[in-house]
Design a protein around this motif. Structure first.
Motif, PDB file in Angstrom:
ATOM      1  N   GLY A  18      -5.021 -14.038  -0.470  1.00  0.00           N
ATOM      2  CA  GLY A  18      -4.211 -14.437   1.174  1.00  0.00           C
ATOM      3  C   GLY A  18      -2.726 -14.178   0.721  1.00  0.00           C
ATOM      4  N   LYS A  19      -2.239 -13.368  -0.126  1.00  0.00           N
ATOM      5  CA  LYS A  19      -0.578 -12.769   0.352  1.00  0.00           C
ATOM      6  C   LYS A  19      -0.498 -11.360   1.469  1.00  0.00           C
ATOM      7  N   PRO A  20       0.482 -12.331   2.221  1.00  0.00           N
ATOM      8  CA  PRO A  20       0.903 -11.075   3.396  1.00  0.00           C
ATOM      9  C   PRO A  20       0.819  -9.324   2.501  1.00  0.00           C
ATOM     10  N   MET A  21       0.629  -8.208   3.384  1.00  0.00           N
ATOM     11  CA  MET A  21       0.704  -7.111   3.383  1.00  0.00           C
ATOM     12  C   MET A  21       0.307  -6.253   4.253  1.00  0.00           C
ATOM     13  N   THR A  22       1.555  -4.937   4.303  1.00  0.00           N
ATOM     14  CA  THR A  22       1.528  -4.592   5.210  1.00  0.00           C
ATOM     15  C   THR A  22       1.118  -2.913   5.183  1.00  0.00           C
ATOM     16  N   LEU A  23       0.363  -2.237   5.492  1.00  0.00           N
ATOM     17  CA  LEU A  23      -0.718  -1.049   5.110  1.00  0.00           C
ATOM     18  C   LEU A  23      -0.368  -0.127   6.202  1.00  0.00           C
ATOM     19  N   SER A  24      -0.213   1.261   5.820  1.00  0.00           N
ATOM     20  CA  SER A  24      -0.380   2.326   6.823  1.00  0.00           C
ATOM     21  C   SER A  24      -1.947   2.339   7.662  1.00  0.00           C
ATOM     22  N   GLN A  25      -1.895   3.268   8.648  1.00  0.00           N
ATOM     23  CA  GLN A  25      -3.321   2.835   8.808  1.00  0.00           C
ATOM     24  C   GLN A  25      -3.855   4.103   7.989  1.00  0.00           C
ATOM     25  N   GLU A  26      -4.011   4.774   7.382  1.00  0.00           N
ATOM     26  CA  GLU A  26      -5.037   5.861   6.297  1.00  0.00           C
ATOM     27  C   GLU A  26      -4.544   5.141   5.057  1.00  0.00           C
ATOM     28  N   GLU A  27      -3.994   4.216   4.539  1.00  0.00           N
ATOM     29  CA  GLU A  27      -3.745   2.906   3.356  1.00  0.00           C
ATOM     30  C   GLU A  27      -4.892   1.480   4.103  1.00  0.00           C
ATOM     31  N   PHE A  28      -4.731   1.275   5.401  1.00  0.00           N
ATOM     32  CA  PHE A  28      -5.432   0.552   5.176  1.00  0.00           C
ATOM     33  C   PHE A  28      -6.953   0.775   5.002  1.00  0.00           C
ATOM     34  N   ALA A  29      -7.594   1.945   5.785  1.00  0.00           N
ATOM     35  CA  ALA A  29      -8.751   2.893   5.608  1.00  0.00           C
ATOM     36  C   ALA A  29      -9.469   2.816   4.272  1.00  0.00           C
ATOM     37  N   ARG A  30      -8.722   3.593   3.827  1.00  0.00           N
ATOM     38  CA  ARG A  30      -8.877   3.377   1.988  1.00  0.00           C
ATOM     39  C   ARG A  30      -9.705   2.089   1.598  1.00  0.00           C
ATOM     40  N   TYR A  31      -8.621   1.196   2.145  1.00  0.00           N
ATOM     41  CA  TYR A  31      -8.808  -0.464   2.025  1.00  0.00           C
ATOM     42  C   TYR A  31      -9.862  -0.979   2.120  1.00  0.00           C
ATOM     43  N   VAL A  32     -10.485   0.294   3.345  1.00  0.00           N
ATOM     44  CA  VAL A  32     -11.996  -0.732   3.971  1.00  0.00           C
ATOM     45  C   VAL A  32     -12.929   0.287   3.003  1.00  0.00           C
ATOM     46  N   GLU A  33     -12.996   1.364   2.869  1.00  0.00           N
ATOM     47  CA  GLU A  33     -14.229   1.607   1.922  1.00  0.00           C
ATOM     48  C   GLU A  33     -14.078   1.471   0.933  1.00  0.00           C
ATOM     49  N   ARG A  34     -12.573   1.081  -0.135  1.00  0.00           N
ATOM     50  CA  ARG A  34     -12.478   0.571  -0.997  1.00  0.00           C
ATOM     51  C   ARG A  34     -13.469  -0.745  -0.729  1.00  0.00           C
ATOM     52  N   VAL A  35     -13.234  -1.733  -0.531  1.00  0.00           N
ATOM     53  CA  VAL A  35     -13.591  -3.206  -0.202  1.00  0.00           C
ATOM     54  C   VAL A  35     -14.878  -2.829   0.583  1.00  0.00           C
ATOM     55  N   PHE A  36     -15.283  -1.723   0.994  1.00  0.00           N
ATOM     56  CA  PHE A  36     -16.981  -1.665   1.678  1.00  0.00           C
ATOM     57  C   PHE A  36     -18.454  -1.151   0.208  1.00  0.00           C
ATOM     58  N   ARG A  37     -17.289  -0.067  -0.402  1.00  0.00           N
ATOM     59  CA  ARG A  37     -18.076   0.205  -1.794  1.00  0.00           C
ATOM     60  C   ARG A  37     -18.140  -0.737  -2.517  1.00  0.00           C
ATOM     61  N   HIS A  38     -17.786  -2.017  -2.752  1.00  0.00           N
ATOM     62  CA  HIS A  38     -18.071  -2.773  -4.076  1.00  0.00           C
ATOM     63  C   HIS A  38     -18.520  -4.056  -2.931  1.00  0.00           C
ATOM     64  N   HIS A  39     -18.508  -3.826  -1.755  1.00  0.00           N
ATOM     65  CA  HIS A  39     -19.540  -5.028  -1.683  1.00  0.00           C
ATOM     66  C   HIS A  39     -21.063  -4.676  -1.468  1.00  0.00           C
TER      67      HIS A  39
END
Length: 125
Positions: free
Chosen positions: A21-42
């Motif tokens: 729930g804590k705010p975070m600001t990510l670059s495009q590349e960081e967000f894309a890596r975050y999306v991929e990490r969450v997708f793989r974990h899911h």
């Protein structure tokens, strides 16, 4: 993930919140890596859930309810990835929904993972 980067092409950063729930600001590349990490974990947790159900080790209603919430929370993520893999691209509204959906998917996935029988659990990334 390429579709996501294209959709966010005009954005230097993505403001969202983490699974905690804590705010975070990510670059495009960081967000894309975050999306991929969450997708793989899911996907790992979904596989563990299938294994638990196959072994009939799954808990009753709590796990089923958490799984339903996870499925709903992760739907935008799965839709974008599925369309990207098929060569299509999700509409901009669906892609932009990822900003809120990915942290919600991550949190819901962690809850399901915690409810899985210990033998079926996979470790979080």
């Amino acid at each position: 993930m390429v579709a996501l980067a294209a959709a966010l092409g005009g954005c230097a950063t993505v403001a969202t919140h983490g699974a905690n729930g804590k705010p975070m600001t990510l670059s495009q590349e960081e967000f894309a890596r975050y999306v991929e990490r969450v997708f793989r974990h899911h996907n790992q947790v979904m596989n563990a859930l299938i294994e638990a159900e196959d072994a009939e080790d799954a808990e009753d209603g709590a796990l089923a309810a958490a799984e339903a919430r996870m499925t709903e929370a992760c739907d935008p993520l799965n839709e974008v990835v599925s369309e990207s893999l098929s060569g299509a691209s999700a509409d901009l509204q669906t892609q932009m929904a990822l900003i809120d959906a990915v942290p919600a998917c991550e949190a819901a996935t962690r809850i399901v993972e915690g409810l899985l029988p210990r033998a079926a659990r996979h470790t979080s990334p």
